[in-house]
Structures are given as C-alpha cells and as structure tokens.
Design a protein around this motif. Structure first.
Motif, PDB file in Angstrom:
ATOM      1  N   ASP A 264      78.709  31.985  38.018  1.00  0.00           N
ATOM      2  CA  ASP A 264      79.556  33.180  37.944  1.00  0.00           C
ATOM      3  C   ASP A 264      79.475  33.894  39.299  1.00  0.00           C
ATOM      4  OD1 ASP A 264      77.034  34.345  37.964  1.00  0.00           O
ATOM      5  OD2 ASP A 264      77.270  35.440  36.084  1.00  0.00           O
ATOM      6  N   VAL A 265      80.204  34.971  39.436  1.00  0.00           N
ATOM      7  CA  VAL A 265      80.124  35.745  40.675  1.00  0.00           C
ATOM      8  C   VAL A 265      79.831  37.201  40.326  1.00  0.00           C
ATOM      9  CG1 VAL A 265      81.623  34.319  42.128  1.00  0.00           C
ATOM     10  CG2 VAL A 265      82.646  36.035  40.642  1.00  0.00           C
ATOM     11  N   PHE A 266      79.357  37.942  41.303  1.00  0.00           N
ATOM     12  CA  PHE A 266      79.122  39.375  41.068  1.00  0.00           C
ATOM     13  C   PHE A 266      79.572  40.152  42.296  1.00  0.00           C
ATOM     14  CE2 PHE A 266      75.286  37.967  43.260  1.00  0.00           C
ATOM     15  CZ  PHE A 266      74.976  39.031  44.102  1.00  0.00           C
ATOM     16  N   THR A 267      79.723  41.460  42.160  1.00  0.00           N
ATOM     17  CA  THR A 267      79.902  42.288  43.348  1.00  0.00           C
ATOM     18  C   THR A 267      78.623  43.109  43.501  1.00  0.00           C
ATOM     19  OG1 THR A 267      80.838  44.146  42.134  1.00  0.00           O
ATOM     20  CG2 THR A 267      82.411  42.529  43.041  1.00  0.00           C
ATOM     21  N   TRP A 268      78.278  43.441  44.729  1.00  0.00           N
ATOM     22  CA  TRP A 268      77.077  44.237  44.967  1.00  0.00           C
ATOM     23  C   TRP A 268      77.233  45.625  44.349  1.00  0.00           C
ATOM     24  CZ3 TRP A 268      72.515  42.444  46.793  1.00  0.00           C
ATOM     25  CH2 TRP A 268      72.533  41.131  47.291  1.00  0.00           C
ATOM     26  N   LYS A 269      78.477  46.083  44.293  1.00  0.00           N
ATOM     27  CA  LYS A 269      78.712  47.385  43.680  1.00  0.00           C
ATOM     28  C   LYS A 269      78.236  47.380  42.227  1.00  0.00           C
ATOM     29  CE  LYS A 269      82.569  50.496  42.751  1.00  0.00           C
ATOM     30  NZ  LYS A 269      84.032  50.627  42.819  1.00  0.00           N
ATOM     31  N   LYS A 270      78.585  46.321  41.510  1.00  0.00           N
ATOM     32  CA  LYS A 270      78.162  46.241  40.106  1.00  0.00           C
ATOM     33  C   LYS A 270      76.665  45.967  39.985  1.00  0.00           C
ATOM     34  CE  LYS A 270      82.095  45.648  37.311  1.00  0.00           C
ATOM     35  NZ  LYS A 270      82.710  44.930  36.197  1.00  0.00           N
ATOM     36  N   LEU A 271      76.145  45.189  40.918  1.00  0.00           N
ATOM     37  CA  LEU A 271      74.698  44.936  40.899  1.00  0.00           C
ATOM     38  C   LEU A 271      73.950  46.248  41.142  1.00  0.00           C
ATOM     39  CD1 LEU A 271      72.311  42.945  40.798  1.00  0.00           C
ATOM     40  CD2 LEU A 271      72.498  42.738  43.272  1.00  0.00           C
ATOM     41  N   TRP A 272      74.491  47.074  42.035  1.00  0.00           N
ATOM     42  CA  TRP A 272      73.855  48.363  42.332  1.00  0.00           C
ATOM     43  C   TRP A 272      73.815  49.229  41.084  1.00  0.00           C
ATOM     44  CZ3 TRP A 272      71.560  47.258  46.514  1.00  0.00           C
ATOM     45  CH2 TRP A 272      70.887  48.241  47.233  1.00  0.00           C
ATOM     46  N   LYS A 273      74.935  49.211  40.351  1.00  0.00           N
ATOM     47  CA  LYS A 273      74.985  50.005  39.102  1.00  0.00           C
ATOM     48  C   LYS A 273      73.948  49.484  38.108  1.00  0.00           C
ATOM     49  CE  LYS A 273      79.723  51.629  39.262  1.00  0.00           C
ATOM     50  NZ  LYS A 273      81.123  51.420  38.878  1.00  0.00           N
ATOM     51  N   LEU A 274      73.811  48.164  38.066  1.00  0.00           N
ATOM     52  CA  LEU A 274      72.836  47.568  37.142  1.00  0.00           C
ATOM     53  C   LEU A 274      71.413  48.005  37.518  1.00  0.00           C
ATOM     54  CD1 LEU A 274      72.216  45.475  34.844  1.00  0.00           C
ATOM     55  CD2 LEU A 274      71.930  43.788  36.664  1.00  0.00           C
ATOM     56  N   ALA A 354      73.980  30.233  34.429  1.00  0.00           N
ATOM     57  CA  ALA A 354      73.240  31.431  34.059  1.00  0.00           C
ATOM     58  C   ALA A 354      74.146  32.638  34.255  1.00  0.00           C
ATOM     59  CB  ALA A 354      71.983  31.574  34.918  1.00  0.00           C
ATOM     60  N   ASP A 355      73.916  33.653  33.438  1.00  0.00           N
ATOM     61  CA  ASP A 355      74.618  34.927  33.599  1.00  0.00           C
ATOM     62  C   ASP A 355      73.793  35.729  34.612  1.00  0.00           C
ATOM     63  OD1 ASP A 355      75.022  37.738  33.263  1.00  0.00           O
ATOM     64  OD2 ASP A 355      76.041  37.347  31.363  1.00  0.00           O
ATOM     65  N   THR A 356      74.382  36.016  35.766  1.00  0.00           N
ATOM     66  CA  THR A 356      73.597  36.613  36.849  1.00  0.00           C
ATOM     67  C   THR A 356      72.946  37.944  36.454  1.00  0.00           C
ATOM     68  OG1 THR A 356      74.864  35.468  38.548  1.00  0.00           O
ATOM     69  CG2 THR A 356      73.720  37.468  39.230  1.00  0.00           C
ATOM     70  N   PHE A 357      73.677  38.790  35.742  1.00  0.00           N
ATOM     71  CA  PHE A 357      73.072  40.089  35.418  1.00  0.00           C
ATOM     72  C   PHE A 357      71.965  39.953  34.365  1.00  0.00           C
ATOM     73  CE2 PHE A 357      76.547  43.149  37.135  1.00  0.00           C
ATOM     74  CZ  PHE A 357      76.284  42.656  38.401  1.00  0.00           C
ATOM     75  N   LYS A 358      72.131  38.996  33.450  1.00  0.00           N
ATOM     76  CA  LYS A 358      71.027  38.745  32.506  1.00  0.00           C
ATOM     77  C   LYS A 358      69.824  38.210  33.283  1.00  0.00           C
ATOM     78  CE  LYS A 358      73.544  37.801  28.242  1.00  0.00           C
ATOM     79  NZ  LYS A 358      74.154  36.699  27.464  1.00  0.00           N
TER      80      LYS A 358
END
Ligand SMILES: *[C@@H]1O[C@H](CO)[C@@H](O)[C@H](O)[C@H]1NC(C)=O
Ligand SMILES: *[C@@H]1O[C@H](CO)[C@@H](O)[C@H](O)[C@H]1NC(C)=O
Ligand SMILES: *[C@@H]1O[C@H](CO)[C@@H](O)[C@H](O)[C@H]1NC(C)=O
Ligand SMILES: *[C@@H]1O[C@H](CO)[C@@H](O)[C@H](O)[C@H]1NC(C)=O
Length: 376
Positions: A264-274, A354-358
């Motif tokens: 999958d892909v992510f943005t750093w903006k969303k990772l920051w929120k996480l 894998a689900d990156t945020f998990k």
C-alpha cells in the motif's frame, strides 16, 4: 542438541529484521521448518531480545576474519540458509562500505563454504533497498548529479552509472552461484522494533514525538512539502522475513531480486496524524515558511531523552543509539515519490502484504513491550 534439517544463520540477528526473522523461523508453521536458528551479532545479547528466539547466540564481529574463524566452525557443517542483514555502510566513502561489507560476507563464506569440506549451504538471502533505483542520495556531492529512475521502481531497471554497494554485493553473490543460490530483497523504509538497527526510522520519529511531547514543543514536520503530500511506501519487518523464508524455499526464486514493500502507500501527512494520535500530541499542519534545522535541534536533545529514559525506567540508551536524524532528514527532503512495485513478487507466487498504519501501531507497541519507549 538435535539439529533440524533446515538450519538458518542470521547475520545481524538483533536488528529489526533479524528479530522478525528469528520469530518467523521459530513458528511451527514456518516454511521449510522446523528450523534450527543461529544468530550472529557484534555485541552481547540486548535485554529486550528473547534468548528463546535462537538456538545459539553467537557474539562475533564478522568483519574480523580471525574472530569469524574462531566462532563459526562449530556450526559450519550444519548451516543450510544464510540470512544476511548486516551492512557496514556508515562511511561516506561507498568504496569503503563495499570493501567492509564484502569482507564480512567473504569471512563468513570462507568458513561456511570454502573451508567446510561438506558445506550444506543452499541459499543466501541478502537484504538491500531502494537505493538500487535511487542512486547515491546520501552522498552530498553525487546526490546532485544523479537522476533516479522514475517510480514505480521495477526490479529489472538498469543500474545507474554510480558506484553502489548494492550492485557490488549482488555481483559478489553471483560469483558464488555454482555453490549456492541467492535472492535479493529490496526493501523500502523498514518498520520493525530494535534498538540495535543502524537506521530505525520509526524509532527516530517516535523519539522526536516523545521529545516534543516532553518539552511541550510543536511536533513539526521537518521535511519538504513534496514529501508531506506525495505517496511513499514502507516494508514491515515481518513481511520481509516472510518473503525471505519463502524465497529460500522455492526453486523459482533462485538468483532473483524482489522488491519487498507492504503493497500500500501512505502520505507523511497522514502518518504524522497517526503519530499524533498514538502519542496524544497536537497535530500541527505543515508550514513551508517555518524553516528550522531539525538535525541540529535534535543534536541538543540528548539530555531530554535521558530524562525520558530515567523517568520511565527504560533500557538505558542514548538518543544517538536509537535515532538516526540525519538519514531520516535526507529521506524527508526527497523530491521523488518512493513507490515500489510488488508485481514481480506476486508473479513468482508471494502474495504477502501489510497495512502500513497497522504495522506502525504494531511496532510502536512492540517497542513499548521491549521497554525502549515509555508505555504511556
Ligand atoms: C589474525 O591472526 C593472525 C595470525 O594469528 C595475526 O597475525 C593477525 O594479527 C590477527 N589479526 C587480527 C586483526 O587480530
Ligand atoms: C564498520 O567498520 C568500521 C571499521 O572497522 C567500524 O569501526 C564500525 O564500527 C563498523 N560499523 C558497523 C555498523 O559494523
Ligand atoms: C564453489 O564450488 C566449486 C565447485 O564445487 C568449487 O570448486 C569452489 O571452490 C567453490 N567455491 C568456494 C568459494 O568455495
Ligand atoms: C521494484 O519496484 C520498482 C518500482 O515500482 C520497479 O521499477 C522494480 O522493477 C521493482 N523491482 C523488482 C525486483 O520487482
């Protein structure tokens, strides 16, 4: 002690991937198992590493040929699979990195293959990364000349015209192709748990988050606008381990290179929120006009980290042992979408994902259990 037919030697067992590999190999369901697992690391066993993960822990700096010749012979006639996770690539000279890491591999193979009259070594997995496609992005001079491949990156993309440790190691392994098969595993940013990995990006960001929280200072994104907004990928250490064990047990994968990312892909903006959610800190949107020297600022936070360690009775580690701000900073200032293709891996029969945020949540939890970061 009874030795199983499949015997793994993990070089770099205390790193993020070493831990995941040892755990995966010790599962009763492990492909090719049951496995006997030997782990090599330069230093003594860290307090957060379970001794039950390995049948034998061998403290040995394989860059030292004498030490290697003394330490490895007892297992040299047993090992069937070598999992190589250890690179000495901290020098700014890539020539030096190549010389050191090649020497390490040769020292081990000297004992396990060349000198062992009855070598059982069948397969060698080597973990590299997307510098394969990006070129010398960490080199202050060369990085300005390099034109990276356009993402998404494919395994068969031609080598860039720059010296690269990954190319050299692939060639070194190819020179042993009549002795054993190998597979190359190109990872993105590895998500895992260890305080002994040279580059643990997640732990670096977590340390920054914890320092910001402790000081009550804003958790500002230290990268550029491009990276904040664009897509990026990561590689869960458990997934990498799964792909490597699969590759070591399949005929089709012999002498092949595979990307290994979560899919999958992510943005750093969303990772920051996480990260803000996980650590209970306020999310501050990226502000391009707010310039600050993150690496310099962090150099001055050793004492703050020491206080966090002290107050939470964490494993005694210095900030520079857990964090790699300089390398992270380079990554956060890239001007390219870092996205790998997993198609080749799937075509060959590996469907892991894998689900990156998990996986971020999972490894943060593990780091807490390992007492490397505070429980609360
Ligand atoms: C390795 O062993 C050889 C022979 O005993 C010795 O001459 C050499 O100095 C040793 N090298 C190191 C790095 O200890
Ligand atoms: C790499 O090799 C150098 C020179 O022997 C050594 O000082 C350094 O500790 C090594 N680093 C790693 C990560 O093995
Ligand atoms: C690899 O295998 C070949 C053929 O069996 C043998 O001659 C050679 O010495 C081996 N190479 C090493 C490095 O052990
Ligand atoms: C890795 O991913 C890149 C980017 O998508 C792709 O160009 C490359 O072919 C992939 N490599 C392998 C070995 O699959």
């Amino acid at each position: 002690m009874e030795t199983h037919a499949s015997v793994a030697l993990i070089i770099g067992v205390t790193g993020m991937l070493g831990l995941s590999l040892a755990e995966a190999l010790k599962k009763s369901t492990a492909l090719g198992g049951p496995w006997t697992v030997y782990g090599v690391a330069r230093r003594s066993m860290p307090p957060w590493f379970s001794p039950y993960l390995v049948d034998r822990y061998i403290e040995c700096d394989v860059l030292d040929s004498n030490a290697t010749q003394q330490q490895l012979p007892p297992i040299s006639k047993e090992v069937t699979h070598i999992f190589w996770l250890s690179l000495n690539a901290s020098s700014t000279s890539e020539e030096e990195n190549i010389a050191r890491t090649s020497a390490m591999i040769k020292n081990v193979l000297d004992v396990l293959v060349s000198r062992a009259q009855t070598s059982k070594v069948r397969h060698f997995t080597l973990t590299t990364g997307t510098k394969q496609y990006l070129g010398p992005i960490f080199d202050p001079v060369l990085s300005k000349q390099v034109i990276p491949h356009e993402p998404p990156f494919h395994e068969d993309m031609q080598r860039l015209p720059f010296i690269n440790i990954y190319y050299a190691l692939e060639d070194l392994l190819a020179s042993y192709s009549s002795n054993f098969s190998s597979s190359i595993h190109r990872s993105s940013i590895i998500l895992g748990a260890s305080a002994r990995s040279g580059h643990n990006a997640l732990l670096t960001l977590v340390a920054y988050a914890l320092i910001s929280r402790y000081e009550g200072s804003p958790f500002r994104f230290p990268g550029n606008k491009f990276i904040w907004e664009s897509f990026f990928d990561a590689s869960d250490a458990d997934l990498l381990a799964e792909q490597q064990i699969w590759a070591g047990n399949s005929d089709k994968t012999k002498n092949q290179a595979f990307n290994c990312t979560n899919g999958d892909v992510f943005t750093w903006k969303k990772l920051w929120k996480l990260l803000c959610e996980i650590f209970g800190i306020e999310f501050v949107p990226f502000d391009e006009t707010d310039k600050f020297n993150w690496v310099e600022e962090m150099k001055g936070k050793g004492r703050v980290w020491d206080s966090i360690v002290e107050e939470n009775s964490l494993v005694k580690l210095k900030l520079e042992e857990v964090a790699c701000f300089e390398i992270c900073n380079v990554v956060l200032h890239m001007q390219i979408q870092h996205v790998c293709s997993m198609t080749k891996s799937r075509e060959f029969g590996f469907y892991g994902f894998a689900d990156t945020f998990k996986s971020v949540r999972k490894w943060v939890e593990r780091s807490k259990e390992m007492n490397i970061i505070p429980k609360h």
